[in-house]
Design a protein around this motif. Sequence first.
Motif, PDB file in Angstrom:
ATOM      1  N   VAL A  77       0.843  -1.210   0.000  1.00  0.00           N
ATOM      2  CA  VAL A  77       0.000   0.000   0.000  1.00  0.00           C
ATOM      3  C   VAL A  77       0.873   1.253   0.000  1.00  0.00           C
ATOM      4  O   VAL A  77       0.466   2.315   0.459  1.00  0.00           O
ATOM      5  N   ASP A  78       2.099   1.110  -0.539  1.00  0.00           N
ATOM      6  CA  ASP A  78       3.041   2.231  -0.526  1.00  0.00           C
ATOM      7  C   ASP A  78       2.480   3.474  -1.222  1.00  0.00           C
ATOM      8  O   ASP A  78       2.739   4.604  -0.789  1.00  0.00           O
ATOM      9  N   HIS A 105      -0.655   4.497  -1.405  1.00  0.00           N
ATOM     10  CA  HIS A 105      -1.624   5.164  -0.531  1.00  0.00           C
ATOM     11  C   HIS A 105      -0.837   6.058   0.440  1.00  0.00           C
ATOM     12  O   HIS A 105      -1.158   7.230   0.632  1.00  0.00           O
ATOM     13  N   MET A 108       1.899   3.852 -10.177  1.00  0.00           N
ATOM     14  CA  MET A 108       1.172   2.871 -10.996  1.00  0.00           C
ATOM     15  C   MET A 108      -0.311   3.093 -10.741  1.00  0.00           C
ATOM     16  O   MET A 108      -0.679   3.765  -9.779  1.00  0.00           O
ATOM     17  N   VAL A 162      -6.379   0.975  -7.815  1.00  0.00           N
ATOM     18  CA  VAL A 162      -7.801   1.204  -7.555  1.00  0.00           C
ATOM     19  C   VAL A 162      -7.988   1.649  -6.104  1.00  0.00           C
ATOM     20  O   VAL A 162      -8.525   2.727  -5.819  1.00  0.00           O
TER      21      VAL A 162
HETATM   22  C1  UD1 Z   1      -8.834  -3.791  -6.392  1.00  0.00           C
HETATM   23  C2  UD1 Z   1      -9.945  -4.817  -6.331  1.00  0.00           C
HETATM   24  C3  UD1 Z   1      -9.459  -6.163  -6.864  1.00  0.00           C
HETATM   25  C4  UD1 Z   1      -8.894  -5.973  -8.276  1.00  0.00           C
HETATM   26  C5  UD1 Z   1      -7.841  -4.876  -8.297  1.00  0.00           C
HETATM   27  C6  UD1 Z   1      -7.342  -4.568  -9.708  1.00  0.00           C
HETATM   28  C7  UD1 Z   1     -11.243  -4.105  -4.417  1.00  0.00           C
HETATM   29  C8  UD1 Z   1     -11.674  -4.356  -3.032  1.00  0.00           C
HETATM   30  N1  UD1 Z   1     -10.359  -4.964  -4.943  1.00  0.00           N
HETATM   31  O1  UD1 Z   1      -7.785  -4.248  -5.551  1.00  0.00           O
HETATM   32  O2  UD1 Z   1     -10.563  -7.065  -6.886  1.00  0.00           O
HETATM   33  O3  UD1 Z   1      -8.315  -7.201  -8.703  1.00  0.00           O
HETATM   34  O4  UD1 Z   1      -8.374  -3.659  -7.747  1.00  0.00           O
HETATM   35  O5  UD1 Z   1      -8.397  -4.196 -10.529  1.00  0.00           O
HETATM   36  O6  UD1 Z   1     -11.694  -3.173  -5.058  1.00  0.00           O
HETATM   37  N2  UD1 Z   1       0.107  -1.730  -5.883  1.00  0.00           N
HETATM   38  C9  UD1 Z   1       1.309  -1.320  -5.367  1.00  0.00           C
HETATM   39  N3  UD1 Z   1       1.304  -0.341  -4.404  1.00  0.00           N
HETATM   40  C10 UD1 Z   1       0.160   0.223  -3.944  1.00  0.00           C
HETATM   41  C11 UD1 Z   1      -1.059  -0.198  -4.472  1.00  0.00           C
HETATM   42  C12 UD1 Z   1      -1.062  -1.174  -5.458  1.00  0.00           C
HETATM   43  O7  UD1 Z   1       2.372  -1.818  -5.756  1.00  0.00           O
HETATM   44  O8  UD1 Z   1       0.235   1.099  -3.066  1.00  0.00           O
HETATM   45  C13 UD1 Z   1       0.076  -2.783  -6.934  1.00  0.00           C
HETATM   46  C14 UD1 Z   1      -0.626  -4.062  -6.456  1.00  0.00           C
HETATM   47  O9  UD1 Z   1       0.257  -4.914  -5.775  1.00  0.00           O
HETATM   48  C15 UD1 Z   1      -1.121  -4.642  -7.761  1.00  0.00           C
HETATM   49  C16 UD1 Z   1      -1.452  -3.410  -8.601  1.00  0.00           C
HETATM   50  O10 UD1 Z   1      -0.732  -2.330  -8.012  1.00  0.00           O
HETATM   51  O11 UD1 Z   1      -0.107  -5.377  -8.396  1.00  0.00           O
HETATM   52  C17 UD1 Z   1      -2.934  -3.055  -8.645  1.00  0.00           C
HETATM   53  O12 UD1 Z   1      -3.438  -3.014  -7.326  1.00  0.00           O
HETATM   54  P1  UD1 Z   1      -4.740  -2.163  -6.913  1.00  0.00           P
HETATM   55  O13 UD1 Z   1      -5.337  -1.576  -8.136  1.00  0.00           O
HETATM   56  O14 UD1 Z   1      -4.365  -1.256  -5.801  1.00  0.00           O
HETATM   57  O15 UD1 Z   1      -5.705  -3.296  -6.375  1.00  0.00           O
HETATM   58  P2  UD1 Z   1      -6.636  -3.243  -5.104  1.00  0.00           P
HETATM   59  O16 UD1 Z   1      -7.201  -1.890  -4.936  1.00  0.00           O
HETATM   60  O17 UD1 Z   1      -5.932  -3.877  -3.948  1.00  0.00           O
END
Ligand code: UD1
Length: 420
Positions: free
Chosen positions: A123-124, A126, A163, A166
């Motif tokens: 969650v870096d 965020h 990146m 969501v």
């Molecule tokens: C949300 C959905 C999940 C979906 C995903 C991608 C919910 C509750 N879950 O998950 O079902 O599969 O979107 O459409 O809505 N990442 C980082 N750092 C961060 C945040 C993300 O490296 O701070 C990476 C993650 O590891 C991943 C990618 O970015 O590889 C996408 O993640 P993210 O879009 O944040 O997914 P979620 O919000 O967890």
Amino acid sequence: MDKFKIIGKSRIAGEVVISGSKNAALPLLAAMLLPSDETVLHNVPTLKDTDTLIKLIAGMGVAIKKEGNTVIADARHVANYYAPYELVRTMRASILVLGALLGRFGEAEVSLPGGCSIGSRPVDQHLKAFEAMGATILVENGYVKAKAPAGGRLMGCDFAFDMVTVGGTENVIMAASLARGTTRLENCACEPEVVDLANMLVAMGAKIDGIGTPTMIIEGVESLHGCEYSVIADRIETGSYLAGALMSEGDVLTTNTSAELLHPVLKKFEAMGATITTGDDWIRAVMKGRPKAVDIRTQVHPGFPTDMQAQLMAVCCLADGTSTIIENIFENRFMHVPELNRMGANIRIDGHTAIVTGVESFMPAPVMATDLRASMSLVMAAACADGESIIDRIYHIDRGYDNVESKLKSLGVNIERIKG
Ligand code: UD1
């Protein structure tokens, strides 16, 4: 642990009413912390994950109740800004309360969500965004302790996500809605669930421009007010049931949903040979003969959603020819492959690519659900296999599919829950 016993082979056909979206409902429930009065949210699906978020918010002192599919929350009196590990560890999306708490109260202590079976999922982004808004972030003993600058309000800023995320986008737009000044966010996620949250924030009095685009501009306001809102339809649940039609020469009508949410998936279904018809609030898939092989790469919206990858792979397993599936979003989202192979599929993994050589049919087998969406690919495969399959660890499916047994039964699937 509960299991499913499924006896195939079934033709998957009938009508199914789609529930509200899990992934939209979770941030909308977190957003109910933002106004200092009552919010009413309709079309909330009944799921383990939505129950967990309701419990989490109730633990903070919000008066919250669920009546049918409507949640009513009064966040006038919030007693603490704390999200404990016991709840967060069961659902990563709990991190979404961080933005709401920090935005409204200027402080929060939220357990750091761990990795999960589909990847490390940090969650870096965020935290980086909250720091850019002036928050002090301390990660200590597995908890994120966040504090707004003196005065208790975050400050608007310019921030670009490294990146597309969501959850990151959702967390930050909640916080920015109550920040001092204007926040300009680049590289935002454009998923329909992010749009749904932004629309609800606007209904609460937030000022947000660029909704549904990569650049969002949020002019912070002093306070937000309650509103009445309805969660969008679950596009992944819709796609999962429609996929069943493609696997079984079936005919599935999904209602209370929207084709607009599902465009990239419906295009693939058509490329595989299905006849897709749509109306204002329904989608029907009719399949004659074997599916055709296709190539799929998961991408951020409006690309093909990673949450439909496992279900599409199950269709590809039965296709005439070889399909290639590239997973671009999560590093470890092929755990369903060995399980599908146990059911007679022919899938080979090469890094982030799965090469699926179609077979005529699945074989029944005992298998193990590995994550939420993967569970559905196994359920559909079992429904199409001639004989009895047992699917273990279905707690995954209970997290995300509302009323799953009765919906599958109404589509002709012979399914029974064995209580563990
Ligand atoms: C949300 C959905 C999940 C979906 C995903 C991608 C919910 C509750 N879950 O998950 O079902 O599969 O979107 O459409 O809505 N990442 C980082 N750092 C961060 C945040 C993300 O490296 O701070 C990476 C993650 O590891 C991943 C990618 O970015 O590889 C996408 O993640 P993210 O879009 O944040 O997914 P979620 O919000 O967890």
